[in-house]
Design a protein around this motif. Structure first.
Motif, short mmCIF file in Angstrom:
data_model
loop_
_atom_site.label_atom_id
_atom_site.label_comp_id
_atom_site.label_asym_id
_atom_site.label_seq_id
_atom_site.Cartn_x
_atom_site.Cartn_y
_atom_site.Cartn_z
N LEU A 78 0.82 -1.20 0.00
CA LEU A 78 0.00 0.00 0.00
C LEU A 78 0.86 1.26 0.00
O LEU A 78 0.74 2.12 0.86
N THR A 79 1.74 1.37 -0.98
CA THR A 79 2.60 2.55 -1.09
C THR A 79 1.87 3.65 -1.85
O THR A 79 0.88 3.40 -2.56
N GLU A 80 2.39 4.88 -1.74
CA GLU A 80 1.81 5.99 -2.48
C GLU A 80 1.91 5.74 -3.99
O GLU A 80 0.98 6.04 -4.75
N ARG A 81 3.03 5.18 -4.42
CA ARG A 81 3.21 4.91 -5.84
C ARG A 81 2.22 3.88 -6.35
O ARG A 81 1.61 4.06 -7.41
N ALA A 82 2.02 2.81 -5.57
CA ALA A 82 1.07 1.78 -5.97
C ALA A 82 -0.35 2.35 -6.01
O ALA A 82 -1.15 2.01 -6.89
N LEU A 83 -0.66 3.20 -5.04
CA LEU A 83 -1.98 3.82 -4.99
C LEU A 83 -2.22 4.70 -6.21
O LEU A 83 -3.29 4.67 -6.82
N SER A 84 -1.21 5.49 -6.58
CA SER A 84 -1.33 6.36 -7.75
C SER A 84 -1.54 5.54 -9.02
O SER A 84 -2.36 5.90 -9.88
N ARG A 85 -0.82 4.44 -9.15
CA ARG A 85 -1.00 3.57 -10.32
C ARG A 85 -2.41 2.99 -10.36
O ARG A 85 -3.04 2.92 -11.42
N GLU A 86 -2.90 2.57 -9.20
CA GLU A 86 -4.24 1.98 -9.14
C GLU A 86 -5.30 3.02 -9.47
O GLU A 86 -6.30 2.71 -10.14
N MET A 87 -5.10 4.26 -9.02
CA MET A 87 -6.07 5.34 -9.29
C MET A 87 -6.18 5.62 -10.79
O MET A 87 -7.24 6.00 -11.28
N GLU A 88 -5.12 5.42 -11.52
CA GLU A 88 -5.13 5.69 -12.96
C GLU A 88 -5.94 4.66 -13.74
O GLU A 88 -6.29 4.90 -14.90
N HIS A 89 -6.24 3.52 -13.10
CA HIS A 89 -6.93 2.44 -13.82
C HIS A 89 -8.26 2.05 -13.20
O HIS A 89 -8.82 1.00 -13.51
N LEU A 90 -8.79 2.89 -12.33
CA LEU A 90 -10.08 2.58 -11.71
C LEU A 90 -11.18 2.50 -12.76
O LEU A 90 -11.21 3.29 -13.71
N GLU A 91 -12.08 1.56 -12.57
CA GLU A 91 -13.22 1.43 -13.48
C GLU A 91 -14.30 2.43 -13.08
O GLU A 91 -14.46 2.78 -11.91
N GLN A 92 -15.06 2.90 -14.07
CA GLN A 92 -16.20 3.76 -13.79
C GLN A 92 -17.21 3.01 -12.91
O GLN A 92 -17.29 1.79 -12.98
N PRO A 93 -17.93 3.71 -12.05
CA PRO A 93 -18.09 5.16 -11.96
C PRO A 93 -17.09 5.86 -11.06
O PRO A 93 -17.27 7.02 -10.72
N PHE A 94 -16.03 5.16 -10.63
CA PHE A 94 -15.04 5.80 -9.77
C PHE A 94 -14.18 6.78 -10.59
O PHE A 94 -14.04 6.64 -11.81
N LEU A 95 -13.61 7.76 -9.89
CA LEU A 95 -12.82 8.80 -10.55
C LEU A 95 -11.38 8.33 -10.74
O LEU A 95 -10.78 7.77 -9.83
N ARG A 96 -10.85 8.57 -11.90
CA ARG A 96 -9.44 8.31 -12.15
C ARG A 96 -8.64 9.58 -11.87
O ARG A 96 -9.08 10.68 -12.20
N GLN A 97 -7.48 9.40 -11.26
CA GLN A 97 -6.61 10.54 -10.95
C GLN A 97 -5.20 10.18 -11.41
O GLN A 97 -4.75 9.05 -11.24
N LYS A 98 -4.50 11.16 -11.97
CA LYS A 98 -3.11 10.94 -12.41
C LYS A 98 -2.16 11.71 -11.52
O LYS A 98 -2.42 12.85 -11.13
N GLY A 99 -1.05 11.06 -11.20
CA GLY A 99 -0.06 11.72 -10.38
C GLY A 99 -0.45 11.73 -8.91
O GLY A 99 -1.52 11.26 -8.53
N ASP A 100 0.45 12.28 -8.10
CA ASP A 100 0.19 12.29 -6.66
C ASP A 100 -0.35 13.62 -6.15
O ASP A 100 -0.60 13.79 -4.97
N GLY A 101 -0.54 14.59 -7.07
CA GLY A 101 -1.04 15.89 -6.65
C GLY A 101 -2.40 15.84 -5.97
O GLY A 101 -2.57 16.37 -4.86
N PRO A 102 -3.42 15.21 -6.62
CA PRO A 102 -4.74 15.13 -5.98
C PRO A 102 -4.71 14.39 -4.64
O PRO A 102 -5.44 14.75 -3.71
#
Length: 307
Positions: A78-102
């Motif tokens: 459960l690292t920040e990097r792994a979380l960011s990668r997972e956020m980029e590939h979330l299926e709808q209706p969840f929000l996708r986020q790129k990078g660690d800024g959000p």
């Protein structure tokens, strides 16, 4: 299309007030809005996905082919990097986020996120969605013609269901590593409430319909804790040593969980129409005296202590 909180699947569409408590924001109104935003729900979903991927039951052949070791240590996945990668590939209706800024705009630290994630995962709302067997097995106890066969069948399915649950494996990690003052204990207590609450209702209705009642000296809460401890203890043993023979190929073959549950119920239930009025301690004392009369002279008087 704009996705709202209500568009998300259960339990991500639920109110997270009091569960997610560590998001950033100067004003209380800002934090309250963020807590129940699709953005926070999506980050929780990404974390839950990582737990499922790393702690869920899996095909070891696929794991070996992928070159991964067949074990994991704590929550290192459960690292920040792994979380960011997972956020980029979330299926709808969840929000996708790129990078660690959000992410960094939402939580001040990774520890804050992990605490919110664990509080969410261990909340009662998360138990049934992971627990595939619950509807079936809860009904079996009351619906099967034979109470004994129902216990064999239900305990067999229960053990398999718990061993499949990433939540159970996560619980084992957190119980072993949580600090004595860590809030994770409150989260796990909440999870037990969610797990045992429906079962206690089933136990109560099943015992009544089968013509049983609890003998004096034990409460329904205590019985539920004992039965849960049996199931979880055997699940831990089975996960660690699948060849130990905890269960066989079917529910009637060497089902040690069923044997233990039968022993508990045989000890703490009595026919409603023929109650003995004795606690288990008093009953076993009488049996012990019949088996070896000399014990009568050395047994101490029994005090009513709930057993």
């Amino acid at each position: 299309m704009t996705v709202g909180k209500a568009d998300l699947p259960y339990p991500y569409n639920q109110d997270f007030s009091g569960i997610v408590t560590r998001v950033k924001g100067v004003r209380e109104a800002t934090r309250a809005a963020l807590v129940n935003s699709p953005k926070v729900a999506s980050y929780l979903k990404a974390g839950a996905n990582l737990v499922e991927q790393n702690l869920g039951a899996c095909d070891w052949a696929d794991v070996a082919d992928a070159g991964r070791k067949q074990y994991w240590s704590g929550l290192r996945f459960l690292t920040e990097r792994a979380l960011s990668r997972e956020m980029e590939h979330l299926e709808q209706p969840f929000l996708r986020q790129k990078g660690d800024g959000p992410y960094r705009a939402t939580w001040a630290s990774h520890d804050d996120y992990l605490n919110d994630l664990l509080t969410f995962l261990f909340h009662a709302m998360n138990y049934d969605p992971q627990y595939d067997a619950e509807v079936e097995t809860r009904g079996w106890l009351d619906d099967e013609e034979s109470f004994v066969d129902a216990i064999d069948r239900a305990t067999f399915a229960e053990l398999q269901a718990i061993c499949r649950m990433p939540l159970f494996r996560l619980q084992l990690i957190m119980v072993a590593t949580a600090d004595r003052n860590d809030g994770i204990h409150d989260a796990i207590a909440n999870q037990y409430d969610g797990a045992l609450g429906p079962w206690k209702k089933i136990y109560e209705s099943t015992f009544a319909s089968r013509g049983f009642q609890l003998r004096p000296g034990v409460t329904l809460d205590q019985l539920a804790y004992m039965l849960a401890a049996i199931t979880e203890g055997f699940a831990l043993h089975h996960l660690g040593d699948p060849g130990a023979g905890i269960i066989g190929e079917d529910d009637h073959e060497d089902n040690l969980v069923g044997m233990a549950v039968l022993g508990i119920l045989n000890s703490y239930l009595e026919p409603t129409g023929e109650p003995s009025g004795l606690t288990l301690r008093e009953h076993f004392r009488d049996v012990s005296h019949r088996a070896r009369p000399a014990d009568r002279s050395i047994d101490r008087p029994i005090h009513q202590s709930g057993d």
